[in-house]
Design a protein around this motif. Structure first.
Motif, PDB file in Angstrom:
ATOM      1  N   ASP A 190       2.905   4.474  -1.447  1.00 30.61           N
ATOM      2  CA  ASP A 190       2.696   5.417  -2.534  1.00 30.61           C
ATOM      3  C   ASP A 190       3.638   5.065  -3.684  1.00 30.61           C
ATOM      4  O   ASP A 190       4.739   4.554  -3.459  1.00 30.61           O
ATOM      5  CB  ASP A 190       3.002   6.853  -2.081  1.00 30.61           C
ATOM      6  CG  ASP A 190       1.948   7.396  -1.128  1.00 30.61           C
ATOM      7  OD1 ASP A 190       1.024   6.660  -0.736  1.00 30.61           O
ATOM      8  OD2 ASP A 190       2.064   8.582  -0.752  1.00 30.61           O
ATOM      9  N   ASN A 248      -6.781  -7.214  -9.503  1.00 28.84           N
ATOM     10  CA  ASN A 248      -7.377  -5.935  -9.139  1.00 28.84           C
ATOM     11  C   ASN A 248      -6.426  -4.807  -9.500  1.00 28.84           C
ATOM     12  O   ASN A 248      -5.207  -4.950  -9.366  1.00 28.84           O
ATOM     13  CB  ASN A 248      -7.672  -5.866  -7.636  1.00 28.84           C
ATOM     14  CG  ASN A 248      -8.742  -6.840  -7.217  1.00 28.84           C
ATOM     15  OD1 ASN A 248      -9.648  -7.157  -7.975  1.00 28.84           O
ATOM     16  ND2 ASN A 248      -8.634  -7.336  -5.999  1.00 28.84           N
ATOM     17  N   ILE A 249      -6.995  -3.676  -9.914  1.00 24.83           N
ATOM     18  CA  ILE A 249      -6.147  -2.520 -10.204  1.00 24.83           C
ATOM     19  C   ILE A 249      -5.609  -1.965  -8.888  1.00 24.83           C
ATOM     20  O   ILE A 249      -6.166  -2.200  -7.827  1.00 24.83           O
ATOM     21  CB  ILE A 249      -6.897  -1.436 -10.999  1.00 24.83           C
ATOM     22  CG1 ILE A 249      -8.087  -0.891 -10.219  1.00 24.83           C
ATOM     23  CG2 ILE A 249      -7.337  -1.961 -12.354  1.00 24.83           C
ATOM     24  CD1 ILE A 249      -8.697   0.353 -10.840  1.00 24.83           C
ATOM     25  N   LEU A 250      -4.503  -1.260  -8.986  1.00 24.60           N
ATOM     26  CA  LEU A 250      -3.889  -0.657  -7.800  1.00 24.60           C
ATOM     27  C   LEU A 250      -4.657   0.595  -7.394  1.00 24.60           C
ATOM     28  O   LEU A 250      -5.083   1.375  -8.240  1.00 24.60           O
ATOM     29  CB  LEU A 250      -2.436  -0.292  -8.085  1.00 24.60           C
ATOM     30  CG  LEU A 250      -1.497  -1.447  -8.359  1.00 24.60           C
ATOM     31  CD1 LEU A 250      -0.103  -0.936  -8.701  1.00 24.60           C
ATOM     32  CD2 LEU A 250      -1.425  -2.396  -7.178  1.00 24.60           C
ATOM     33  N   ARG A 251      -4.803   0.777  -6.115  1.00 31.65           N
ATOM     34  CA  ARG A 251      -5.477   1.966  -5.573  1.00 31.65           C
ATOM     35  C   ARG A 251      -4.497   2.848  -4.788  1.00 31.65           C
ATOM     36  O   ARG A 251      -4.898   3.713  -4.042  1.00 31.65           O
ATOM     37  CB  ARG A 251      -6.614   1.534  -4.660  1.00 31.65           C
ATOM     38  CG  ARG A 251      -7.636   0.646  -5.339  1.00 31.65           C
ATOM     39  CD  ARG A 251      -8.917   1.395  -5.589  1.00 31.65           C
ATOM     40  NE  ARG A 251      -9.920   0.507  -6.173  1.00 31.65           N
ATOM     41  CZ  ARG A 251     -10.414   0.698  -7.381  1.00 31.65           C
ATOM     42  NH1 ARG A 251     -10.008   1.702  -8.108  1.00 31.65           N
ATOM     43  NH2 ARG A 251     -11.325  -0.121  -7.853  1.00 31.65           N
ATOM     44  N   ASN A 252      -3.214   2.605  -4.977  1.00 34.63           N
ATOM     45  CA  ASN A 252      -2.181   3.358  -4.252  1.00 34.63           C
ATOM     46  C   ASN A 252      -2.203   4.824  -4.668  1.00 34.63           C
ATOM     47  O   ASN A 252      -2.571   5.160  -5.791  1.00 34.63           O
ATOM     48  CB  ASN A 252      -0.799   2.781  -4.581  1.00 34.63           C
ATOM     49  CG  ASN A 252      -0.698   1.312  -4.292  1.00 34.63           C
ATOM     50  OD1 ASN A 252      -1.491   0.518  -4.776  1.00 34.63           O
ATOM     51  ND2 ASN A 252       0.290   0.925  -3.510  1.00 34.63           N
ATOM     52  N   ASN A 253      -1.767   5.678  -3.754  1.00 42.71           N
ATOM     53  CA  ASN A 253      -1.529   7.076  -4.118  1.00 42.71           C
ATOM     54  C   ASN A 253      -0.383   7.109  -5.122  1.00 42.71           C
ATOM     55  O   ASN A 253       0.576   6.350  -4.985  1.00 42.71           O
ATOM     56  CB  ASN A 253      -1.137   7.909  -2.892  1.00 42.71           C
ATOM     57  CG  ASN A 253      -2.280   8.081  -1.928  1.00 42.71           C
ATOM     58  OD1 ASN A 253      -3.430   8.181  -2.321  1.00 42.71           O
ATOM     59  ND2 ASN A 253      -1.960   8.101  -0.651  1.00 42.71           N
ATOM     60  N   ASP A 265       0.818  -1.214   0.000  1.00 45.85           N
ATOM     61  CA  ASP A 265       0.000   0.000   0.000  1.00 45.85           C
ATOM     62  C   ASP A 265       0.860   1.276   0.000  1.00 45.85           C
ATOM     63  O   ASP A 265       0.384   2.359   0.291  1.00 45.85           O
ATOM     64  CB  ASP A 265      -0.972   0.008   1.182  1.00 45.85           C
ATOM     65  CG  ASP A 265      -0.272  -0.036   2.538  1.00 45.85           C
ATOM     66  OD1 ASP A 265       0.968  -0.162   2.579  1.00 45.85           O
ATOM     67  OD2 ASP A 265      -0.981   0.072   3.560  1.00 45.85           O
ATOM     68  N   GLN A 296      -2.224  -0.623 -15.028  1.00 53.87           N
ATOM     69  CA  GLN A 296      -3.592  -1.001 -14.664  1.00 53.87           C
ATOM     70  C   GLN A 296      -4.213  -1.908 -15.727  1.00 53.87           C
ATOM     71  O   GLN A 296      -4.909  -2.865 -15.402  1.00 53.87           O
ATOM     72  CB  GLN A 296      -4.465   0.248 -14.446  1.00 53.87           C
ATOM     73  CG  GLN A 296      -3.971   1.181 -13.357  1.00 53.87           C
ATOM     74  CD  GLN A 296      -4.070   0.641 -11.940  1.00 53.87           C
ATOM     75  OE1 GLN A 296      -3.910  -0.551 -11.672  1.00 53.87           O
ATOM     76  NE2 GLN A 296      -4.318   1.535 -10.992  1.00 53.87           N
ATOM     77  N   ASN A 354      -5.539  -5.683 -15.170  1.00 52.47           N
ATOM     78  CA  ASN A 354      -6.889  -6.048 -15.585  1.00 52.47           C
ATOM     79  C   ASN A 354      -6.869  -7.246 -16.545  1.00 52.47           C
ATOM     80  O   ASN A 354      -7.654  -8.179 -16.401  1.00 52.47           O
ATOM     81  CB  ASN A 354      -7.580  -4.842 -16.230  1.00 52.47           C
ATOM     82  CG  ASN A 354      -9.040  -5.092 -16.465  1.00 52.47           C
ATOM     83  OD1 ASN A 354      -9.746  -5.619 -15.605  1.00 52.47           O
ATOM     84  ND2 ASN A 354      -9.511  -4.718 -17.640  1.00 52.47           N
ATOM     85  N   MET A 395       0.735   4.372 -15.350  1.00 49.67           N
ATOM     86  CA  MET A 395      -0.373   3.746 -14.642  1.00 49.67           C
ATOM     87  C   MET A 395      -1.405   3.175 -15.602  1.00 49.67           C
ATOM     88  O   MET A 395      -1.996   2.131 -15.311  1.00 49.67           O
ATOM     89  CB  MET A 395      -1.013   4.741 -13.665  1.00 49.67           C
ATOM     90  CG  MET A 395      -0.093   5.137 -12.507  1.00 49.67           C
ATOM     91  SD  MET A 395       0.587   3.726 -11.580  1.00 49.67           S
ATOM     92  CE  MET A 395      -0.896   3.053 -10.842  1.00 49.67           C
TER      93      MET A 395
END
Length: 181
Positions: free
Chosen positions: A77, A100-105, A75, A91, A95, A87
């Motif tokens: 950044d 799952n796609i990354l949700r990191n800052n 997790d 992503q 996919n 990105m």
């Protein structure tokens, strides 16, 4: 974490993935691998990134690398130059492999460079010249090094600005209190 991702087409896989993890400005871990693309690497791409068929012949498939990469990133950044470009491909690759796609800052050193540097353009090669860094371009490791320099300079610049503002504010408060006494 700093990142460098090269030969990014999701239909081909990532050619060169390199991540450096930093905590408090100190490198704590590295993730580096080539990825075997699904189609031949073009001669024009090899001229730019110096990745050839022989370089990736025994490299793992993207479906093997991505889970390791995601675990490494956790997790934390992410930092990239022109991060929207990187990105998008990352992503899409996640996919396409059912992950799952990354949700990191995500921090974009392109934006940071524009904030703190006055240059004719903001390509990594131009920024490298500005910092007098003599390493090759279009290499994931070297791009990580440049991104880390921009990222750290950006935060040092703004920390200095905040300290200056606090100092100026404290000095003004002291003057105001003397005027009241």
């Amino acid at each position: 974490a700093e990142d460098g991702i090269r030969d990014r087409s999701p239909s081909r896989g990532l050619g060169d993935v390199y991540k450096r993890q930093y905590i408090d400005g100190v490198e704590t871990a590295r993730f580096s691998t080539y990825v075997k693309p699904n189609v031949p690497i073009s001669k024009s791409a090899s001229k730019v990134n110096h990745i050839y068929a022989s370089t990736v012949a025994s490299a793992p498939d993207i479906s093997v690398v991505l889970p390791q990469f995601v675990e490494f990133v956790g997790d934390y950044d992410l930092v990239a130059h022109n991060s929207a470009f990187d990105m998008k491909f990352l992503q899409t690759a996640l996919n396409c492999t059912g992950m799952n796609i990354l949700r990191n800052n995500v921090h974009d050193t392109l934006d940071y460079a524009k904030d703190i540097l006055s240059l004719p353009d903001y390509k990594l090669s131009t920024i490298k010249k500005y910092y007098n860094i003599h390493i090759s371009s279009h290499d994931a490791l070297n791009d990580c090094l440049i991104c880390s320099r921009i990222y750290l300079d950006f935060f040092n610049y703004y920390i200095d600005c905040v300290i200056c503002l606090l100092y100026t504010s404290d000095a003004a408060d002291e003057e105001d209190s003397e005027d009241l006494g």
